[in-house]
Design a protein around this motif. Structure first.
Motif, PDB file in Angstrom:
ATOM      1  N   MET A  11       0.841  -1.171   0.000  1.00  0.00           N
ATOM      2  CA  MET A  11       0.000   0.000   0.000  1.00  0.00           C
ATOM      3  C   MET A  11       0.890   1.239   0.000  1.00  0.00           C
ATOM      4  N   CYS A  12       0.445   2.267  -0.652  1.00  0.00           N
ATOM      5  CA  CYS A  12       1.215   3.498  -0.799  1.00  0.00           C
ATOM      6  C   CYS A  12       0.979   4.419   0.403  1.00  0.00           C
ATOM      7  N   GLU A  13       2.041   4.984   0.935  1.00  0.00           N
ATOM      8  CA  GLU A  13       1.929   5.882   2.078  1.00  0.00           C
ATOM      9  C   GLU A  13       1.910   7.331   1.575  1.00  0.00           C
ATOM     10  N   VAL A  14       0.958   8.122   2.092  1.00  0.00           N
ATOM     11  CA  VAL A  14       0.835   9.517   1.694  1.00  0.00           C
ATOM     12  C   VAL A  14       1.645  10.360   2.675  1.00  0.00           C
ATOM     13  N   LEU A  15       2.538  11.168   2.125  1.00  0.00           N
ATOM     14  CA  LEU A  15       3.354  12.030   2.968  1.00  0.00           C
ATOM     15  C   LEU A  15       2.752  13.425   3.035  1.00  0.00           C
ATOM     16  N   ASP A  16       2.774  14.010   4.205  1.00  0.00           N
ATOM     17  CA  ASP A  16       2.282  15.382   4.366  1.00  0.00           C
ATOM     18  C   ASP A  16       3.410  16.321   3.969  1.00  0.00           C
ATOM     19  N   MET A  17       3.261  16.953   2.801  1.00  0.00           N
ATOM     20  CA  MET A  17       4.307  17.805   2.266  1.00  0.00           C
ATOM     21  C   MET A  17       4.147  19.270   2.679  1.00  0.00           C
ATOM     22  N   ALA A  18       3.133  19.567   3.459  1.00  0.00           N
ATOM     23  CA  ALA A  18       2.907  20.955   3.870  1.00  0.00           C
ATOM     24  C   ALA A  18       4.032  21.419   4.792  1.00  0.00           C
ATOM     25  N   ARG A  19       4.476  22.635   4.536  1.00  0.00           N
ATOM     26  CA  ARG A  19       5.504  23.196   5.407  1.00  0.00           C
ATOM     27  C   ARG A  19       4.898  23.571   6.750  1.00  0.00           C
ATOM     28  N   PRO A  20       5.650  23.362   7.818  1.00  0.00           N
ATOM     29  CA  PRO A  20       5.126  23.801   9.113  1.00  0.00           C
ATOM     30  C   PRO A  20       5.039  25.334   9.122  1.00  0.00           C
ATOM     31  N   ARG A  21       3.970  25.871   9.661  1.00  0.00           N
ATOM     32  CA  ARG A  21       3.739  27.318   9.698  1.00  0.00           C
ATOM     33  C   ARG A  21       4.656  27.942  10.739  1.00  0.00           C
ATOM     34  N   VAL A  22       5.296  29.032  10.363  1.00  0.00           N
ATOM     35  CA  VAL A  22       6.158  29.772  11.278  1.00  0.00           C
ATOM     36  C   VAL A  22       5.260  30.472  12.296  1.00  0.00           C
ATOM     37  N   PRO A  23       5.570  30.405  13.579  1.00  0.00           N
ATOM     38  CA  PRO A  23       4.730  31.041  14.602  1.00  0.00           C
ATOM     39  C   PRO A  23       4.548  32.534  14.322  1.00  0.00           C
ATOM     40  N   ILE A  24       3.375  33.057  14.694  1.00  0.00           N
ATOM     41  CA  ILE A  24       3.046  34.442  14.389  1.00  0.00           C
ATOM     42  C   ILE A  24       4.051  35.423  14.990  1.00  0.00           C
ATOM     43  N   GLU A  25       4.538  35.146  16.187  1.00  0.00           N
ATOM     44  CA  GLU A  25       5.496  36.070  16.807  1.00  0.00           C
ATOM     45  C   GLU A  25       6.773  36.175  15.966  1.00  0.00           C
ATOM     46  N   GLN A  26       7.241  35.068  15.455  1.00  0.00           N
ATOM     47  CA  GLN A  26       8.441  35.074  14.616  1.00  0.00           C
ATOM     48  C   GLN A  26       8.170  35.808  13.298  1.00  0.00           C
ATOM     49  N   ARG A  27       7.006  35.567  12.689  1.00  0.00           N
ATOM     50  CA  ARG A  27       6.649  36.264  11.451  1.00  0.00           C
ATOM     51  C   ARG A  27       6.461  37.759  11.711  1.00  0.00           C
ATOM     52  N   PHE A  28       5.914  38.105  12.876  1.00  0.00           N
ATOM     53  CA  PHE A  28       5.720  39.510  13.250  1.00  0.00           C
ATOM     54  C   PHE A  28       7.051  40.252  13.283  1.00  0.00           C
ATOM     55  N   TRP A  29       8.012  39.722  14.038  1.00  0.00           N
ATOM     56  CA  TRP A  29       9.293  40.418  14.204  1.00  0.00           C
ATOM     57  C   TRP A  29      10.072  40.528  12.900  1.00  0.00           C
ATOM     58  N   ALA A  30       9.840  39.613  11.958  1.00  0.00           N
ATOM     59  CA  ALA A  30      10.518  39.675  10.658  1.00  0.00           C
ATOM     60  C   ALA A  30      10.026  40.867   9.825  1.00  0.00           C
ATOM     61  N   LYS A  31       8.899  41.456  10.206  1.00  0.00           N
ATOM     62  CA  LYS A  31       8.304  42.564   9.439  1.00  0.00           C
ATOM     63  C   LYS A  31       8.347  43.887  10.203  1.00  0.00           C
ATOM     64  N   VAL A  32       9.159  43.984  11.237  1.00  0.00           N
ATOM     65  CA  VAL A  32       9.224  45.202  12.043  1.00  0.00           C
ATOM     66  C   VAL A  32      10.581  45.866  11.877  1.00  0.00           C
ATOM     67  N   ASP A  33      10.561  47.159  11.531  1.00  0.00           N
ATOM     68  CA  ASP A  33      11.776  47.965  11.479  1.00  0.00           C
ATOM     69  C   ASP A  33      11.884  48.641  12.846  1.00  0.00           C
ATOM     70  N   LYS A  34      12.560  47.950  13.755  1.00  0.00           N
ATOM     71  CA  LYS A  34      12.642  48.403  15.145  1.00  0.00           C
ATOM     72  C   LYS A  34      13.717  49.469  15.286  1.00  0.00           C
ATOM     73  N   ALA A  35      13.271  50.684  15.552  1.00  0.00           N
ATOM     74  CA  ALA A  35      14.190  51.807  15.762  1.00  0.00           C
ATOM     75  C   ALA A  35      14.473  51.903  17.262  1.00  0.00           C
ATOM     76  N   GLY A  36      14.697  53.099  17.766  1.00  0.00           N
ATOM     77  CA  GLY A  36      14.945  53.283  19.193  1.00  0.00           C
ATOM     78  C   GLY A  36      13.722  52.933  20.027  1.00  0.00           C
ATOM     79  N   GLU A  37      13.917  52.723  21.304  1.00  0.00           N
ATOM     80  CA  GLU A  37      12.835  52.308  22.201  1.00  0.00           C
ATOM     81  C   GLU A  37      11.647  53.269  22.191  1.00  0.00           C
ATOM     82  N   ASP A  38      11.904  54.572  22.016  1.00  0.00           N
ATOM     83  CA  ASP A  38      10.824  55.556  22.036  1.00  0.00           C
ATOM     84  C   ASP A  38      10.384  55.995  20.646  1.00  0.00           C
TER      85      ASP A  38
END
Length: 161
Positions: free
Chosen positions: A1-28
């Motif tokens: 019997m043929c085995e089906v593999l789940d080829m979907a990429r695991p989703r990157v957590p929202i916090e990690q995706r959030f910080w990748a889109k932030v241009d963090k300047a000075g604290e204020d």
């Protein structure tokens, strides 16, 4: 019997995706959102476990730094407001919670609403609502109008059609 593999990429957590889109300047300083935007506000997809819907980046910033946004007692619940008046900012030092009525009062007071906003006067009764729940904004003393919706009985289109 043929085995089906789940080829979907695991989703990157929202916090990690959030910080990748932030241009963090000075604290204020404003931390500008560099990802997708709608009307100047940053947008990001929530995790599938959270419904997978698009969320506003400044609300995600609030949740990352302060936890869940309280529902509040108003129709809209609590809103996350920008003290810096920059809709693309996600710096938690520039964000605060308020009601939608409080946010609208501040916007009118600062002249941030377009159109005839300079003529709007919001009463001390915290923005009145009509029976259907829509906000009533006082455009002139003694007159009230519904905001954002046309009169359903009003005819539109060209004459004779």
């Amino acid at each position: 019997m043929c085995e089906v593999l789940d080829m979907a990429r695991p989703r990157v957590p929202i916090e990690q995706r959030f910080w990748a889109k932030v241009d963090k300047a000075g604290e204020d300083d404003c931390w500008e959102w560099t990802g997708a935007k709608s009307r100047g506000y940053g947008t990001i997809s929530r995790d599938a476990a959270d419904g997978g819907k698009t969320a506003l980046a400044h609300r995600i910033s609030w949740e990352i730094h302060h936890g869940e946004i309280p529902k509040g007692l108003s129709y809209h619940g609590m809103v996350v407001c920008h003290s810096c008046d920059n809709p693309g900012c996600v710096n938690p030092r520039h964000l605060r919670l308020d009601t939608q009525a409080g946010n609208l009062k501040e916007a009118v007071g600062k002249g941030r609403m377009g159109g005839n906003a300079a003529n709007l006067r919001i009463g001390s009764d915290d923005l009145e609502r009509d029976p259907s729940g829509r906000y009533l904004l006082d455009a002139t003393p003694g007159k009230r109008r519904k905001s954002g919706r046309r009169d359903p009985g009003r005819r539109t289109g060209r004459a004779g059609m």
